[in-house]
Design a protein around this motif. Structure first.
Motif, short mmCIF file in Angstrom:
data_model
loop_
_atom_site.label_atom_id
_atom_site.label_comp_id
_atom_site.label_asym_id
_atom_site.label_seq_id
_atom_site.Cartn_x
_atom_site.Cartn_y
_atom_site.Cartn_z
N ASP A 260 -9.67 14.93 -0.95
CA ASP A 260 -8.34 14.29 -0.91
C ASP A 260 -8.09 13.04 0.29
OD1 ASP A 260 -7.44 16.24 -2.51
OD2 ASP A 260 -6.27 17.38 -1.20
N ARG A 261 -8.93 13.19 1.33
CA ARG A 261 -8.77 12.13 2.15
C ARG A 261 -9.55 11.11 1.71
NH1 ARG A 261 -12.44 10.02 6.18
NH2 ARG A 261 -13.91 11.74 5.94
N TRP A 262 -10.77 11.29 0.92
CA TRP A 262 -11.55 10.17 0.56
C TRP A 262 -11.06 9.46 -0.83
CZ3 TRP A 262 -14.78 7.70 3.12
CH2 TRP A 262 -15.77 8.39 4.23
N ARG A 263 -10.01 10.33 -1.46
CA ARG A 263 -9.23 9.45 -2.40
C ARG A 263 -8.27 8.59 -1.90
NH1 ARG A 263 -7.27 14.49 -6.47
NH2 ARG A 263 -9.13 14.57 -7.98
N ALA A 264 -7.50 8.91 -1.03
CA ALA A 264 -6.85 8.09 -0.32
C ALA A 264 -7.53 6.78 0.56
CB ALA A 264 -5.80 8.60 0.74
N GLU A 265 -8.57 7.23 1.27
CA GLU A 265 -9.32 5.93 1.76
C GLU A 265 -9.93 5.26 0.98
OE1 GLU A 265 -12.49 5.71 5.46
OE2 GLU A 265 -10.89 7.65 5.22
N GLY A 266 -10.52 5.85 -0.36
CA GLY A 266 -11.32 4.97 -1.16
C GLY A 266 -10.20 3.73 -1.77
N LEU A 267 -9.03 4.13 -2.11
CA LEU A 267 -8.16 3.32 -2.63
C LEU A 267 -7.63 2.20 -1.57
CD1 LEU A 267 -5.76 5.57 -4.68
CD2 LEU A 267 -7.36 4.01 -5.67
N ALA A 268 -7.53 2.56 -0.53
CA ALA A 268 -7.21 1.78 0.69
C ALA A 268 -8.41 0.51 0.89
CB ALA A 268 -6.99 2.48 1.62
N LEU A 269 -9.54 0.95 0.70
CA LEU A 269 -10.70 0.20 0.82
C LEU A 269 -10.84 -0.39 -0.21
CD1 LEU A 269 -13.28 2.90 2.63
CD2 LEU A 269 -12.14 0.59 3.56
N VAL A 270 -10.37 -0.36 -1.46
CA VAL A 270 -10.55 -1.27 -2.59
C VAL A 270 -9.38 -2.20 -2.38
CG1 VAL A 270 -9.82 -1.63 -4.97
CG2 VAL A 270 -11.10 0.51 -4.30
N ARG A 271 -8.27 -2.10 -1.87
CA ARG A 271 -7.36 -2.99 -1.55
C ARG A 271 -7.45 -3.96 -0.52
NH1 ARG A 271 -3.94 1.79 -2.92
NH2 ARG A 271 -2.68 1.03 -4.90
N ALA A 272 -8.26 -3.36 0.54
CA ALA A 272 -8.70 -4.07 1.76
C ALA A 272 -9.79 -5.15 1.21
CB ALA A 272 -9.11 -3.30 2.69
N SER A 273 -10.69 -4.63 0.50
CA SER A 273 -11.80 -5.69 -0.05
C SER A 273 -11.15 -6.53 -0.97
CB SER A 273 -12.78 -4.84 -0.71
OG SER A 273 -13.34 -3.83 0.02
N LEU A 274 -10.21 -6.35 -1.82
CA LEU A 274 -9.53 -7.48 -2.71
C LEU A 274 -8.89 -8.53 -1.86
CD1 LEU A 274 -8.41 -5.31 -5.63
CD2 LEU A 274 -10.33 -6.99 -5.45
N ASP A 275 -8.13 -8.01 -0.85
CA ASP A 275 -7.64 -9.10 0.02
C ASP A 275 -8.63 -10.08 0.75
OD1 ASP A 275 -5.16 -7.93 -0.61
OD2 ASP A 275 -4.82 -6.54 1.44
N ARG A 276 -9.86 -9.60 0.87
CA ARG A 276 -10.82 -10.71 1.54
C ARG A 276 -11.25 -11.57 0.34
NH1 ARG A 276 -14.13 -6.45 4.95
NH2 ARG A 276 -15.41 -8.22 5.45
N CYS A 277 -11.07 -11.16 -0.86
CA CYS A 277 -11.64 -11.88 -1.77
C CYS A 277 -10.94 -13.50 -1.80
CB CYS A 277 -11.56 -11.44 -3.21
SG CYS A 277 -12.52 -9.84 -3.67
N GLY A 278 -11.72 -14.58 -2.34
CA GLY A 278 -11.33 -15.74 -2.50
C GLY A 278 -10.07 -15.94 -3.76
N PRO A 279 -9.67 -16.95 -3.82
CA PRO A 279 -8.58 -17.13 -4.77
C PRO A 279 -9.17 -16.69 -6.15
CG PRO A 279 -8.61 -19.31 -3.68
CD PRO A 279 -10.03 -18.33 -3.11
N GLY A 280 -8.20 -15.97 -6.91
CA GLY A 280 -8.55 -15.58 -8.30
C GLY A 280 -9.27 -14.35 -8.42
#
Length: 280
Positions: A260-280
């Motif tokens: 359960d912890r890894w489920r929540a943390e994994g999704l948070a890390l997906v969002r954080a990684s996408l925030d660091r992506c360039g435009p598009g």
């Protein structure tokens, strides 16, 4: 593996090793998931055991290991005392590897990058058929798209994982001419610090793609010592890797500890990684 299956897997690994003339008095479970790793003593061999359905994966891993060992790659080697192949016993596939005693030494980001660069250089010498990394994403996408397989995913989180595994993945892998043979999952858990230096293990994940896909598995900071890494591609690869990780955690039958912890943390890390992506 569940306790009843684990007992059978341990017995299969021990029986194969004994039949090959290796002395086995004790068995220690080193790792237990969909496959297990066992240390047998006093012969000091690491035995990997999985249900027979994974026989092809084991055979592929043995082939990769043999070819990489031949070009002096920084990888763990198969046990030299037995024929290097996959053995079958009581419904399990078994492979035997050299055992490396763990060392209480931390590897620096520079040393990690050096090991990965040497590993990539060795992989470039191999003429080996391997799947493109996007094939792995496609398998995960099928899980996420099936509510019966991932019933606990919310609609918003399902859409997040679907878009990342499809659109972001394709944006990385669109130009397949620029990739190379990769380890596939060279995270810290798959890099042993040994008396021979850092050695990569778990070679069945070998695939093709950009080097940034491998770098995305390494700890933060390693990329600073890997010349030529594209920061935007790396950010996209991190998002895709965390989406892949999350997809497996949301499967109904997933048995990862503290899921359960890894489920929540994994999704948070997906969002954080996408925030660091360039435009598009």
């Amino acid at each position: 593996m569940r306790p009843s299956i684990l007992r059978r897997a341990v017995e299969a690994g021990q029986t194969v090793a004994s039949a090959l003339g290796l002395e086995v008095d004790q068995v220690a479970v080193v790792h237990n998931s969909d496959r297990v790793a066992l240390r047998l003593v006093p012969c000091d061999v690491l035995v990997r055991v999985a249900p027979s359905e994974q026989r092809a994966d084991f055979a592929f891993e043995v082939e990769v290991a043999l070819r990489l060992t031949a070009v002096n790659a920084p990888v763990a080697v198969l046990d030299p005392r037995v024929e290097p192949r996959v053995y079958m016993r009581d419904g399990f596939a078994v492979s035997l590897w050299a055992y490396y005693a763990p060392m209480s030494v931390e590897i620096t980001p520079a040393e990690y990058a050096d090991a990965l660069m040497r590993h990539h250089a060795a992989l470039r010498q191999l003429a080996l058929e391997a799947p493109h990394f996007t094939e792995r994403m496609a398998r995960a996408l099928r899980e996420v798209n099936d509510p019966e397989r991932t019933p606990d995913l919310s609609d918003a989180d399902r859409e997040l994982l679907c878009r990342t595994l499809s659109e972001v993945s394709e944006s990385i892998g669109a130009d397949r001419s620029g990739g190379q043979l990769l380890h596939g999952e060279p995270h810290a858990g798959n890099l042993l610090v040994t008396a021979r230096g850092p050695l990569f293990v778990d070679l069945a994940t070998c695939c093709r793609g950009p080097v940034e896909f491998d770098l995305a598995h390494a700890p933060e900071g390693v990329e600073e010592y890997y010349p030529g890494a594209d920061p935007d591609v790396l950010a996209r690869c991190r998002a895709v890797n965390w989406a892949l990780f999350s997809a497996w955690r949301w499967r109904r039958e997933d048995q990862m500890p503290d899921r359960d912890r890894w489920r929540a943390e994994g999704l948070a890390l997906v969002r954080a990684s996408l925030d660091r992506c360039g435009p598009g």
